[in-house]
Design a protein around this motif. Structure first.
Motif, PDB file in Angstrom:
ATOM      1  N   LYS A 135      40.554 -11.679 -70.443  1.00  0.00           N
ATOM      2  CA  LYS A 135      40.394 -10.461 -71.241  1.00  0.00           C
ATOM      3  C   LYS A 135      40.699  -9.210 -70.419  1.00  0.00           C
ATOM      4  N   SER A 136      40.480  -9.290 -69.130  1.00  0.00           N
ATOM      5  CA  SER A 136      40.790  -8.168 -68.236  1.00  0.00           C
ATOM      6  C   SER A 136      42.227  -8.210 -67.734  1.00  0.00           C
ATOM      7  N   ASN A 137      43.073  -8.952 -68.449  1.00  0.00           N
ATOM      8  CA  ASN A 137      44.524  -8.965 -68.199  1.00  0.00           C
ATOM      9  C   ASN A 137      44.923  -9.564 -66.861  1.00  0.00           C
ATOM     10  N   ILE A 138      44.090 -10.425 -66.305  1.00  0.00           N
ATOM     11  CA  ILE A 138      44.439 -11.133 -65.075  1.00  0.00           C
ATOM     12  C   ILE A 138      45.150 -12.428 -65.433  1.00  0.00           C
ATOM     13  N   ARG A 139      46.241 -12.689 -64.760  1.00  0.00           N
ATOM     14  CA  ARG A 139      47.010 -13.913 -64.986  1.00  0.00           C
ATOM     15  C   ARG A 139      47.348 -14.540 -63.627  1.00  0.00           C
ATOM     16  N   ASN A 140      47.532 -15.854 -63.653  1.00  0.00           N
ATOM     17  CA  ASN A 140      48.028 -16.575 -62.479  1.00  0.00           C
ATOM     18  C   ASN A 140      47.140 -16.379 -61.253  1.00  0.00           C
ATOM     19  N   PHE A 141      45.831 -16.331 -61.455  1.00  0.00           N
ATOM     20  CA  PHE A 141      44.905 -16.164 -60.336  1.00  0.00           C
ATOM     21  C   PHE A 141      44.894 -17.444 -59.497  1.00  0.00           C
ATOM     22  N   THR A 142      45.103 -17.298 -58.204  1.00  0.00           N
ATOM     23  CA  THR A 142      45.228 -18.445 -57.298  1.00  0.00           C
ATOM     24  C   THR A 142      44.531 -18.141 -55.981  1.00  0.00           C
ATOM     25  N   GLU A 157      48.018 -11.711 -60.855  1.00  0.00           N
ATOM     26  CA  GLU A 157      48.912 -10.760 -61.504  1.00  0.00           C
ATOM     27  C   GLU A 157      48.152 -10.087 -62.644  1.00  0.00           C
ATOM     28  N   TRP A 158      48.402  -8.807 -62.813  1.00  0.00           N
ATOM     29  CA  TRP A 158      47.721  -8.018 -63.833  1.00  0.00           C
ATOM     30  C   TRP A 158      48.751  -7.447 -64.797  1.00  0.00           C
ATOM     31  N   ILE A 159      48.487  -7.576 -66.119  1.00  0.00           N
ATOM     32  CA  ILE A 159      49.465  -7.160 -67.123  1.00  0.00           C
ATOM     33  C   ILE A 159      48.882  -6.145 -68.109  1.00  0.00           C
ATOM     34  N   ASP A 179      39.531  -2.550 -66.360  1.00  0.00           N
ATOM     35  CA  ASP A 179      39.526  -4.018 -66.460  1.00  0.00           C
ATOM     36  C   ASP A 179      38.677  -4.633 -65.354  1.00  0.00           C
ATOM     37  N   MET A 180      38.793  -4.101 -64.134  1.00  0.00           N
ATOM     38  CA  MET A 180      38.011  -4.638 -63.026  1.00  0.00           C
ATOM     39  C   MET A 180      36.513  -4.351 -63.203  1.00  0.00           C
ATOM     40  N   GLN A 181      36.200  -3.198 -63.773  1.00  0.00           N
ATOM     41  CA  GLN A 181      34.794  -2.863 -64.000  1.00  0.00           C
ATOM     42  C   GLN A 181      34.186  -3.777 -65.058  1.00  0.00           C
ATOM     43  N   ALA A 182      34.992  -4.145 -66.057  1.00  0.00           N
ATOM     44  CA  ALA A 182      34.509  -5.069 -67.088  1.00  0.00           C
ATOM     45  C   ALA A 182      34.151  -6.423 -66.484  1.00  0.00           C
ATOM     46  N   THR A 189      29.927 -13.547 -64.737  1.00  0.00           N
ATOM     47  CA  THR A 189      30.604 -13.306 -63.460  1.00  0.00           C
ATOM     48  C   THR A 189      29.609 -12.926 -62.374  1.00  0.00           C
ATOM     49  N   GLN A 190      28.612 -12.149 -62.721  1.00  0.00           N
ATOM     50  CA  GLN A 190      27.615 -11.748 -61.729  1.00  0.00           C
ATOM     51  C   GLN A 190      26.864 -12.955 -61.165  1.00  0.00           C
ATOM     52  N   VAL A 191      26.515 -13.914 -62.033  1.00  0.00           N
ATOM     53  CA  VAL A 191      25.855 -15.129 -61.554  1.00  0.00           C
ATOM     54  C   VAL A 191      26.831 -15.955 -60.719  1.00  0.00           C
ATOM     55  N   TRP A 192      28.081 -16.015 -61.153  1.00  0.00           N
ATOM     56  CA  TRP A 192      29.122 -16.736 -60.402  1.00  0.00           C
ATOM     57  C   TRP A 192      29.239 -16.183 -58.987  1.00  0.00           C
ATOM     58  N   TRP A 193      29.223 -14.867 -58.862  1.00  0.00           N
ATOM     59  CA  TRP A 193      29.320 -14.253 -57.536  1.00  0.00           C
ATOM     60  C   TRP A 193      28.137 -14.645 -56.644  1.00  0.00           C
ATOM     61  N   THR A 194      26.962 -14.763 -57.230  1.00  0.00           N
ATOM     62  CA  THR A 194      25.799 -15.161 -56.404  1.00  0.00           C
ATOM     63  C   THR A 194      25.973 -16.562 -55.836  1.00  0.00           C
ATOM     64  N   GLU A 195      26.783 -17.383 -56.501  1.00  0.00           N
ATOM     65  CA  GLU A 195      27.065 -18.728 -56.013  1.00  0.00           C
ATOM     66  C   GLU A 195      28.153 -18.710 -54.938  1.00  0.00           C
TER      67      GLU A 195
END
Length: 264
Positions: A135-142, A157-159, A179-182, A189-195
């Motif tokens: 949803k934040s327009n991020i693609r091909n994250f690797t 990549e961001w579109i 988009d990054m703030q979202a 995502t916040q819980v994911w970061w704690t992991e």
């Protein structure tokens, strides 16, 4: 250029019989339409003005140039104009996404003893995290891993600028920051970061002793990288899936994690 739509030759010195489809296929940038007759009244000229290209004329036989034949010419011409106008609109829609995606790279240390845990998390990323990134327009994250230095390198990549016309640098940055703030505000995502954060060790751009992002820390947890080169083609569209079906799992024990039910 003069292009002819006629079933019989009109004048050997000016044109020749050409099948209609062959001529229509080359017209795609029309902007206006005119109907004119030649001085002898023997033909109707259907003229299309193409964007940044010479006018294109098509000739239709007209032995008497009567009002009925003129009306027929108008009807045929407007019909062709409408059909080719739709073709042009479709092409314009397809061309909206021809701008290159914006590429971002970053790096962070992976604590060697946390390799198993980190791959356990990333071999099956949580759906909520993946959906928010999309949803934040991020693609091909690797993410890549360099074992000798125990370094993680990420690329995405961001579109978010696609389909928005000409943007200033400030306007595009505002879209990207939003988009990054979202992502940062997303509960999953916040819980994911704690992991993930306990597995990582940031470089010097992150102040020593500062809390990580999941605890309110502000800045670049991952160190930004400078793009020195890009070769080849860039993507103008992406697949619908949130994960590459050909991705090869890296956890030594084949373990994965599951997004907590409370976050679904």
């Amino acid at each position: 250029d003069i292009y002819v739509i006629s079933r019989t030759p009109i004048n050997k010195t000016t044109s020749s019989t050409v099948p209609v489809p062959a001529r229509l296929s080359i017209i795609c940038h029309q902007q206006s339409l005119q109907l004119q007759s030649d001085r002898r009244g023997s033909a109707l000229y259907l003229i299309f003005q193409r964007e940044r290209q010479p006018a294109v004329s098509m000739v239709m036989p007209n032995t008497s140039l009567s009002s009925s034949s003129f009306a027929l010419g108008v009807i045929v011409g407007l019909g062709l104009y409408a059909v080719m106008g739709e073709s042009w609109k479709t092409k314009k829609r397809q061309d909206k996404n021809t701008a290159a995606p914006r590429r971002f790279g970053s790096a962070i240390k992976l604590k060697p003893e946390q390799f198993g845990r980190y791959t356990q998390l990333h071999d099956a990323g949580w759906p909520g995290v993946l959906e928010r990134m999309s949803k934040s327009n991020i693609r091909n994250f690797t993410i890549f891993y360099h074992k000798e230095t125990s370094t993680l390198f990420s690329h995405f990549e961001w579109i978010g600028h696609w389909g928005r016309g000409q943007l200033t640098e400030a306007e595009e940055k505002a879209l990207f920051d939003a988009d990054m703030q979202a992502i940062a505000d997303d509960p999953v995502t916040q819980v994911w970061w704690t992991e993930c954060e306990p597995c990582q060790e940031p470089f010097s751009q992150w102040p020593k002793g500062a809390p990580p992002p999941s605890q309110g820390g502000v800045g670049n947890w991952w160190a930004p990288l400078v793009c020195l080169n890009h070769c080849g083609h860039w993507a103008t569209q992406y697949g619908e899936g949130l994960r590459d079906p050909d991705f090869v799992s890296q956890n030594p024990d084949g373990k994965t994690t599951v997004q907590p039910n409370a976050l679904e």
